[in-house]
Design a protein around this motif. Structure first.
Motif, PDB file in Angstrom:
ATOM      1  N   CYS A 182      -4.351  -6.019  10.234  1.00 59.52           N
ATOM      2  CA  CYS A 182      -5.540  -6.601   9.611  1.00 59.52           C
ATOM      3  C   CYS A 182      -6.442  -7.273  10.646  1.00 59.52           C
ATOM      4  CB  CYS A 182      -5.134  -7.636   8.557  1.00 59.52           C
ATOM      5  SG  CYS A 182      -4.323  -6.944   7.102  1.00 59.52           S
ATOM      6  N   PRO A 183      -7.738  -7.402  10.348  1.00 58.38           N
ATOM      7  CA  PRO A 183      -8.662  -8.080  11.251  1.00 58.38           C
ATOM      8  C   PRO A 183      -8.445  -9.593  11.232  1.00 58.38           C
ATOM      9  CG  PRO A 183      -9.795  -7.487   9.237  1.00 58.38           C
ATOM     10  CD  PRO A 183      -8.423  -6.867   9.154  1.00 58.38           C
ATOM     11  N   ILE A 328      -4.826  -8.102  -1.543  1.00 60.17           N
ATOM     12  CA  ILE A 328      -5.407  -7.570  -0.315  1.00 60.17           C
ATOM     13  C   ILE A 328      -5.249  -6.060  -0.361  1.00 60.17           C
ATOM     14  CG2 ILE A 328      -5.301  -7.575   2.209  1.00 60.17           C
ATOM     15  CD1 ILE A 328      -3.892 -10.344   1.924  1.00 60.17           C
ATOM     16  N   GLN A 329      -6.365  -5.343  -0.218  1.00 62.31           N
ATOM     17  CA  GLN A 329      -6.348  -3.887  -0.315  1.00 62.31           C
ATOM     18  C   GLN A 329      -7.011  -3.284   0.920  1.00 62.31           C
ATOM     19  OE1 GLN A 329      -8.314  -4.300  -4.233  1.00 62.31           O
ATOM     20  NE2 GLN A 329      -6.839  -2.788  -4.979  1.00 62.31           N
ATOM     21  N   MET A 330      -6.448  -2.179   1.384  1.00 62.38           N
ATOM     22  CA  MET A 330      -6.928  -1.553   2.609  1.00 62.38           C
ATOM     23  C   MET A 330      -7.147  -0.066   2.381  1.00 62.38           C
ATOM     24  SD  MET A 330      -4.021  -3.621   4.612  1.00 62.38           S
ATOM     25  CE  MET A 330      -3.247  -3.785   2.988  1.00 62.38           C
ATOM     26  N   VAL A 353     -13.968  -6.674   4.947  1.00 64.48           N
ATOM     27  CA  VAL A 353     -14.299  -6.321   6.324  1.00 64.48           C
ATOM     28  C   VAL A 353     -14.430  -4.804   6.380  1.00 64.48           C
ATOM     29  CG1 VAL A 353     -13.593  -6.358   8.746  1.00 64.48           C
ATOM     30  CG2 VAL A 353     -13.068  -8.313   7.268  1.00 64.48           C
ATOM     31  N   VAL A 354     -15.619  -4.341   6.767  1.00 63.22           N
ATOM     32  CA  VAL A 354     -15.911  -2.913   6.844  1.00 63.22           C
ATOM     33  C   VAL A 354     -15.793  -2.472   8.301  1.00 63.22           C
ATOM     34  CG1 VAL A 354     -17.617  -1.107   6.370  1.00 63.22           C
ATOM     35  CG2 VAL A 354     -17.500  -3.131   4.892  1.00 63.22           C
ATOM     36  N   LEU A 364     -11.824  -0.154   5.342  1.00 68.74           N
ATOM     37  CA  LEU A 364     -12.233  -1.414   4.731  1.00 68.74           C
ATOM     38  C   LEU A 364     -10.992  -2.203   4.357  1.00 68.74           C
ATOM     39  CD1 LEU A 364     -14.960  -2.320   2.233  1.00 68.74           C
ATOM     40  CD2 LEU A 364     -12.599  -2.549   1.449  1.00 68.74           C
ATOM     41  N   HIS A 365     -11.038  -3.498   4.605  1.00 69.06           N
ATOM     42  CA  HIS A 365     -10.007  -4.414   4.136  1.00 69.06           C
ATOM     43  C   HIS A 365     -10.677  -5.371   3.153  1.00 69.06           C
ATOM     44  CE1 HIS A 365      -6.901  -3.991   7.618  1.00 69.06           C
ATOM     45  NE2 HIS A 365      -7.414  -2.826   7.249  1.00 69.06           N
ATOM     46  N   ALA A 366     -10.172  -5.397   1.929  1.00 67.03           N
ATOM     47  CA  ALA A 366     -10.792  -6.199   0.878  1.00 67.03           C
ATOM     48  C   ALA A 366      -9.854  -7.309   0.422  1.00 67.03           C
ATOM     49  CB  ALA A 366     -11.167  -5.313  -0.317  1.00 67.03           C
ATOM     50  N   VAL A 367     -10.393  -8.505   0.306  1.00 67.79           N
ATOM     51  CA  VAL A 367      -9.650  -9.641  -0.236  1.00 67.79           C
ATOM     52  C   VAL A 367     -10.249  -9.967  -1.599  1.00 67.79           C
ATOM     53  CG1 VAL A 367      -9.061 -12.076   0.046  1.00 67.79           C
ATOM     54  CG2 VAL A 367      -9.089 -10.560   2.039  1.00 67.79           C
ATOM     55  N   ASN A 368      -9.507  -9.675  -2.646  1.00 73.01           N
ATOM     56  CA  ASN A 368      -9.959  -9.942  -4.022  1.00 73.01           C
ATOM     57  C   ASN A 368     -11.302  -9.275  -4.323  1.00 73.01           C
ATOM     58  OD1 ASN A 368      -7.693 -11.625  -4.537  1.00 73.01           O
ATOM     59  ND2 ASN A 368      -8.723 -13.322  -3.492  1.00 73.01           N
TER      60      ASN A 368
END
Length: 413
Positions: A182-183, A328-330, A353-354, A364-368
């Protein structure tokens, strides 16, 4: 009658067996598993199952009737110990031998072992259902837990344990948690949330030694501090179970080597799931992926190959993790050098984070942010063009970018 033997009764093995029937294979299918349990879902073990929100039956990928009705023979608590490619046979730990016409290896992975200095106290792991059952019982008795490793297993277990009222200390040797996946913005959010929930989270610290004293475990850390715990859990990664393949003379390299349609160098043997390193048609390189999605996709590809209709069907990989009340989804598998663009406020409970490479979204890493994640899966698979300003703009939903990409593609067609 032809026989397909599937060694490994996990996500990939279960899916491969059923997919064979769906692709028209009408002869004998034998699914062999070393564990005594029907194929089950592993992700909930460190989440809902550990916390007691789901029971053991709910973990099953399929009920026993699903295999029986499909004519799939299931041999549980049966470990395979050898493969003789010349005679097309699999040797079992109980002395029996199974003959095959085609063989599928879906042997999964195992936690990487970790010992602490000169001590004789190995860390517990959480990978199998029996591990989770034992850990849940111990946590229900209270006490303190030391987790070594700030990856997803360690962090998810920390979240479940604190939710059960357990005092948790988590140590990670890297400067931040999730450093390999993760970033920094996601790592910082995760660290903040765990500390807010009472986890004593320490980064840049490793365990030197562990000793037993007065019924407790004393862990000496690299910063010269000592942590007292009733239980130690390690989560430092998964190694592929490729020894069976290697001893049979199949090529392995941190996983059983397979091509884009799941074939090994032996035309009668395929492999799928966490045990493999596969040429990934979408990513354009050889990778080993540990995920439900990859195990399922590879198993379906392997089944088609065994049925004589090999077909590549690759999309962007995706993963997820539940920790405390956060998801958290990636999507995608970004590489070093990709540009990171933050979308939203990382100090809030909702941001993404794109990743961009040469004007193309790679991940992409998405938080909620489930909508960002859903759109990103399509955008990454489509290799859609995107500018940094577009990626950062919350006034421009990612779903609109997908519509724009589809419209452009249709005009070009």
């Amino acid at each position: 009658m032809k026989t397909v033997v599937i060694v490994g009764a996990g996500q990939a093995g279960s899916e491969l067996a059923v997919a064979l029937r769906q692709n028209g294979f009408s002869d004998r299918i034998l699914l062999v598993g070393a564990e005594p349990h029907l194929p089950y879902q592993r992700p909930p073990l460190s989440k809902a199952f550990l916390h007691g929100k789901v029971d053991q039956v709910a973990l099953r990928i399929r009920a026993l009737d699903a295999y029986t009705n499909a004519g799939i023979e299931v041999e549980l608590d049966t470990a395979a110990v050898g493969i003789d490619r010349r005679t097309r046979s699999v040797a079992l730990a109980d002395g029996r031998t199974l003959r095959y016409d085609k063989l599928a290896l879906t042997t999964g992975g195992s936690p990487r072992p970790l010992r602490f200095g000169s001590g004789d106290v190995p860390g517990r792991t959480l990978h199998h259902l029996d591990d989770a059952i034992a850990l849940r019982q111990e946590l229900q008795s209270g006490g303190t837990l030391l987790i070594v490793g700030g990856g997803f297993i360690g962090l998810e277990t920390a979240a479940a344990a604190t939710g059960m009222g357990i005092a948790v200390t988590l140590v990670e040797a890297q400067p931040r948690v999730l450093a390999r996946t993760c970033p920094p913005a996601v790592s910082a959010f995760v660290e903040r949330e765990h500390r807010n929930h009472g986890v004593d989270l320490r980064t840049g610290v490793s365990v030197r030694n562990v000793a037993r004293r007065d019924g407790a475990l004393l862990a000496e850390l690299s910063d010269d501090t000592v942590v007292r715990a009733d239980l130690i859990l390690t989560g430092v990664g998964i190694a592929p179970n490729d020894t069976l393949a290697a001893t049979a003379g199949l090529a392995v390299d941190d996983g059983v080597l397979v091509d884009a349609v799941a074939r090994t160098a032996d035309p009668d043997i395929v492999a799928a799931g966490d045990c493999t390193r596969q040429w990934h048609g979408f990513l354009g390189r050889s990778v080993r992926l540990e995920s439900v999605q990859n195990a399922t996709d590879q198993a379906r590809i392997a089944a088609r190959t065994l049925c004589g209709k090999p077909t590549e069907r690759f999309t962007a990989p995706w993963f997820w993790s539940d920790q405390h009340d956060h998801k958290i989804q990636m999507a995608g598998l970004p590489q070093t050098g990709d540009t990171e663009v933050v979308r939203g406020d990382p100090s809030s409970n909702s941001f993404s984070v794109v990743y961009l490479r040469n004007g193309i979204i790679t991940g992409l890493h998405a938080v909620n942010r489930p909508r960002d994640f859903t759109a990103a899966r399509q955008l990454v698979t489509a290799r859609a063009a995107m500018t940094g300003d577009e990626a950062a703009s919350e006034d421009l939903p990612l779903s609109e970018l997908m519509k724009r990409h589809q419209s452009t593609a249709e005009r070009r067609a």
